[in-house]
Design a protein around this motif. Structure first.
Motif, PDB file in Angstrom:
ATOM      1  N   LEU A 203      47.339  38.097  38.455  1.00 51.80           N
ATOM      2  CA  LEU A 203      48.235  38.822  39.337  1.00 51.80           C
ATOM      3  C   LEU A 203      49.225  39.606  39.067  1.00 51.80           C
ATOM      4  N   GLU A 204      49.851  38.980  37.532  1.00 51.30           N
ATOM      5  CA  GLU A 204      50.634  39.233  36.824  1.00 51.30           C
ATOM      6  C   GLU A 204      50.021  40.194  35.866  1.00 51.30           C
ATOM      7  N   GLY A 205      48.732  40.456  36.086  1.00 53.85           N
ATOM      8  CA  GLY A 205      48.238  42.212  35.377  1.00 53.85           C
ATOM      9  C   GLY A 205      47.241  41.984  34.236  1.00 53.85           C
TER      10      GLY A 205
ATOM     11  N   ARG B 173      33.486  44.476  40.718  1.00 53.41           N
ATOM     12  CA  ARG B 173      33.560  43.289  39.462  1.00 53.41           C
ATOM     13  C   ARG B 173      35.020  43.202  39.525  1.00 53.41           C
ATOM     14  N   GLU B 174      35.973  43.461  40.479  1.00 49.12           N
ATOM     15  CA  GLU B 174      37.599  43.353  40.069  1.00 49.12           C
ATOM     16  C   GLU B 174      37.279  42.422  41.327  1.00 49.12           C
TER      17      GLU B 174
ATOM     18  N   ILE C  97      36.803  34.369  41.308  1.00 47.35           N
ATOM     19  CA  ILE C  97      36.732  33.580  40.528  1.00 47.35           C
ATOM     20  C   ILE C  97      37.909  33.291  40.147  1.00 47.35           C
ATOM     21  N   ALA C  98      38.882  34.124  39.940  1.00 50.77           N
ATOM     22  CA  ALA C  98      40.074  32.979  39.243  1.00 50.77           C
ATOM     23  C   ALA C  98      41.038  32.653  40.136  1.00 50.77           C
ATOM     24  N   GLU C  99      40.789  33.055  41.811  1.00 48.01           N
ATOM     25  CA  GLU C  99      41.237  31.682  42.711  1.00 48.01           C
ATOM     26  C   GLU C  99      40.979  30.526  43.046  1.00 48.01           C
ATOM     27  N   SER C 100      39.932  29.921  41.660  1.00 42.82           N
ATOM     28  CA  SER C 100      39.543  28.719  41.613  1.00 42.82           C
ATOM     29  C   SER C 100      40.418  27.740  41.235  1.00 42.82           C
ATOM     30  N   ASP C 101      41.350  28.168  40.054  1.00 40.87           N
ATOM     31  CA  ASP C 101      42.137  28.003  39.107  1.00 40.87           C
ATOM     32  C   ASP C 101      43.665  28.348  39.321  1.00 40.87           C
ATOM     33  N   ASP C 102      44.722  27.819  39.708  1.00 45.35           N
ATOM     34  CA  ASP C 102      45.649  28.471  40.049  1.00 45.35           C
ATOM     35  C   ASP C 102      46.925  28.907  38.936  1.00 45.35           C
ATOM     36  N   GLU C 103      46.181  28.775  37.621  1.00 46.66           N
ATOM     37  CA  GLU C 103      46.853  29.081  36.833  1.00 46.66           C
ATOM     38  C   GLU C 103      46.273  30.656  35.933  1.00 46.66           C
TER      39      GLU C 103
END
Length: 691
Positions: free
Chosen positions: A225-227, A206-207, A213-219
């Motif tokens: 990455l900031e938690g 899951r992590e 998935i997050a890598e698909s959107d820079d924001e």
């Protein structure tokens, strides 16, 4: 627009035997379209219905079915996985907006799986992977996933994990919703707790999934990455974007025959795969190919579509299947075939549901529909509104790999053979038909022996024509190795005007591929200018039949340097005969040799078969030129004589268990070794005597 937004055009692709048709059957059954779960082994599937498919228990042609699921309309394209019929898969994938790549959890990624992925790359199709057959003995989800991860880009990402293994496989853990489901014997899902022994694996996967998935959107990636904890809505939005931009390929799992995980797959297609509205506009050109034009999936734009498949039926006529790219098409009317510059009239629009066709009133952008009995339109053609003439670039079929000489079993059917085969050419563009003037054979070429056999079965069933298949004759050539100078003299007196032609020619070999060269070196008018072309014509006609086995002679130079003529008896005909006589004399003295066509071959094979294939190529007088790596497979490049390669397609299939494939193109002609040449010449001359 809502109707277009609900549409999902999905091609189910992969290697033969991976379970693509079974997967389509389970999806149709779950949607209530069919009342039983069709089985390929029982010959009762909705997608495979042609007698040739039922006999072989495999898809030989793409099947189509459109149905509703939840809040979407899914248009399935079930493509063949056998190399013999993979051209059809490639052509039909053009019409999809996304692809489900099915991988067998026992056998893993095979050659055709990789080729299907290459086609998806070619057409820029978003992909997802379905690991199938997890209920089978020796199935392994993680091994199969790692196999895919090593083979494919964009990177496959695990979205589901199986509960249980092999015969104990009974459920799925969905990593997006973090919900688990167990399935009963009827394929009905029931929510359950995530097994305790899987919790650690589920948390880790899951992590990794959220990060991917997050890598698909820079924001989103920055916040992750900031938690920060990302919401399900944010993840789903980024997931759709990642699939559409081909940054990731979701990996789902299940068992089609046991109907495990198929409902989750259908949900995923509806929620995450793109609609025609989300795809980029399709680029096309004006009819001359000079101006580039954008076709948007807008129902108010002028109508434009491309034909990607044709079905020929001797009774119902031709059925053209096409995808609407822009505009709206009514239930009847006219459109323009840009390729043929011909107007076509149609009376009814149809959507395909297996072997059935259902009439509809209109077709919007993204629709895959069929029209019957168009006069000019064939596969690869563009049809459009005359107010905006456009032409789409359509994919070409894969090159033919095997050829047979075809003849009628009954002499009375000889005329019908060529006509019937031409009808099948409309349906199967991977089939090539040719008349070899030299050998006087009708040659039928296709993707493999099974392909050709299926075609002959169709000929018999559809057109009542039985044919015989024979190995085609090899188009040998002859040439010379020595320079000679000879005289050709034709003199005939029969009362009145006689015939007189006298020429001296030098004949010498040219480099391989040099063709034919004629040099006029006459000085002093010993042969008048008007007769010199006649000498050349005599040589050209004579070289069509060599002295060894009657094959055309090539790669030589003729220099006409002397001769004589008679002011009354000489004529163009006399010098033409003299030129032919001179050439026939010269070729006998100039060390004639036999040439054979050499093919440039690329054999793609898994590592474990390299030794067998290299040994086999050497046994076929092949010369290995080098090796390359393609994914996890090896590519052997070689030059091999055509005479040794005529039956290679079934032989390679046998050597590699269907996991090898090859391409073949003509390279050049080369000299046949003397010992083999003797046998070839003896056999050919013996055939001539017997006939």
């Amino acid at each position: 627009m809502d109707e277009i937004a609900k549409l999902r055009n999905v091609a189910i692709v992969g290697h033969g035997g991976a379970g693509k048709t079974s997967l389509a059957e389970a999806m149709l059954y779950n949607a209530g379209v069919t009342n039983r779960l069709g089985r390929v082994e029982d010959g009762n599937t909705a997608m495979d219905f042609e007698p040739e498919e039922l006999k072989r228990q495999a898809s030989l042609s793409s099947g189509f079915y459109q149905y509703d699921w939840a809040k979407t309309t899914i248009s399935l394209i079930d493509t063949p996985g056998d190399q013999n019929f993979f051209s059809d898969s490639r052509l039909c994938m053009q019409a999809a907006d996304g692809a489900v790549v099915v991988i067998d959890a026992v056998d893993g990624v095979k050659v055709q799986t990789e080729q299907a992925w290459e086609f998806a790359d070619e057409f820029n199709l978003p992909c997802m992977i379905f690991i199938n057959k997890l209920d089978r003995e020796r199935s392994d989800f993680l091994r199969t996933f790692n196999d895919a991860a090593e083979s494919f880009k964009p990177k496959p990402v695990v979205f589901q994990l199986p509960i249980g293994k092999e015969a104990d496989f009974k459920g799925i853990v969905d990593l997006i919703s973090l919900k688990a489901f167990n399935y009963d014997d009827n394929g009905k899902a029931a929510p359950c707790d995530i097994p305790a022994d899987m919790q650690e694996q589920v948390d880790a996967e899951r992590e990794a999934l959220v990060e991917n998935i997050a890598e698909s959107d820079d924001e989103l990636l920055e916040r992750y990455l900031e938690g920060e904890t990302l919401t399900d809505d944010e993840l789903n939005t980024a997931l759709k974007k990642g699939i559409l931009t081909r940054e990731l390929a979701p990996v789902l799992c299940g068992s089609a025959t046991q109907n495990i995980g198929i409902d989750l797959l259908a949900d995923f297609i509806g929620n995450c795969m793109p609609s025609p509205l989300e795809k980029a506009p399709v680029l096309c050109t004006d009819p001359d190919g000079k101006e580039e034009i954008e076709c948007k999936p807008d129902p108010d734009e002028p109508f434009a579509a491309f034909v990607f498949k044709t079905i020929a039926d001797p009774y119902a006529g031709r059925l053209n299947i096409f995808k609407v790219i822009s505009g709206t098409l009514g239930g009847d009317g006219n459109f323009l075939n840009t390729n043929k510059d011909a107007k076509e009239r149609f009376n009814q629009l149809l959507i395909l549901a297996g072997k059935e066709q259902k009439p509809i009133n209109q077709a919007l952008p993204g629709s895959i529909i069929a029209v019957a009995k168009l006069k000019e339109t064939k596969t690869g053609d563009t049809i459009c509104d005359p107010s905006r003439k456009v032409k789409f670039k359509c994919a070409k079929p894969l090159p033919a790999l095997i050829s047979f000489a075809v003849s009628a079993k009954n002499q009375s059917d000889e005329d019908k053979v060529f006509i019937a085969l031409n009808k099948l050419l409309e349906e199967d563009v991977a089939l090539n038909l040719d008349r070899n003037v030299e050998t006087k054979e009708i040659l039928i070429s296709g993707s493999g022996q099974v392909h050709i056999e299926a075609i002959t079965e169709k000929l018999n069933r559809k057109y009542n024509v039985e044919v015989l298949l024979n190995t085609p004759k090899v188009p040998y050539r002859e040439t010379i190795k020595k320079r000679v100078r000879v005289q050709g003299k034709h003199k005939k007196q029969s009362g009145g005007h006689g015939q007189f032609g006298d020429c001296w020619i030098q004949v010498e070999p040219l480099p391989r591929g040099g063709g034919f060269e004629f040099v006029d070196a006459i000085v002093g008018g010993v042969i008048p200018k008007t007769y010199i072309p006649a000498v050349e014509k005599g040589v050209v006609e004579a070289c069509q039949k060599g002295v060894l086995a009657g094959f055309p002679c090539v790669d030589f130079k003729v220099t006409l340097d002397d001769g004589s003529y008679h002011s009354v008896d000489s004529s163009e005909m006399s010098f033409k005969i003299a030129g032919a006589l001179a050439f026939r004399t010269a070729i006998k003295e100039a060390k004639p040799v036999l040439l054979e066509p050499i093919m440039k071959v690329a054999v793609i094979t898994p590592d474990e078969f390299m030794g067998d294939i290299m040994g086999d190529l050497n046994g076929r007088r092949g010369r290995v030129l080098g090796m390359d790596t393609k994914g996890k497979n090896q590519v052997i490049n070689a030059n091999v004589p055509l005479s040794e390669f005529l039956t290679y397609a079934p032989d390679l299939r046998s050597m590699t268990g269907g996991r090898g494939m090859f391409t073949m193109d003509f390279s050049h002609y080369d000299e046949v070794p003397a010992q083999i040449a003797e046998k070839v010449i003896e056999e050919i001359n013996k055939e001539k005597e017997e006939s």
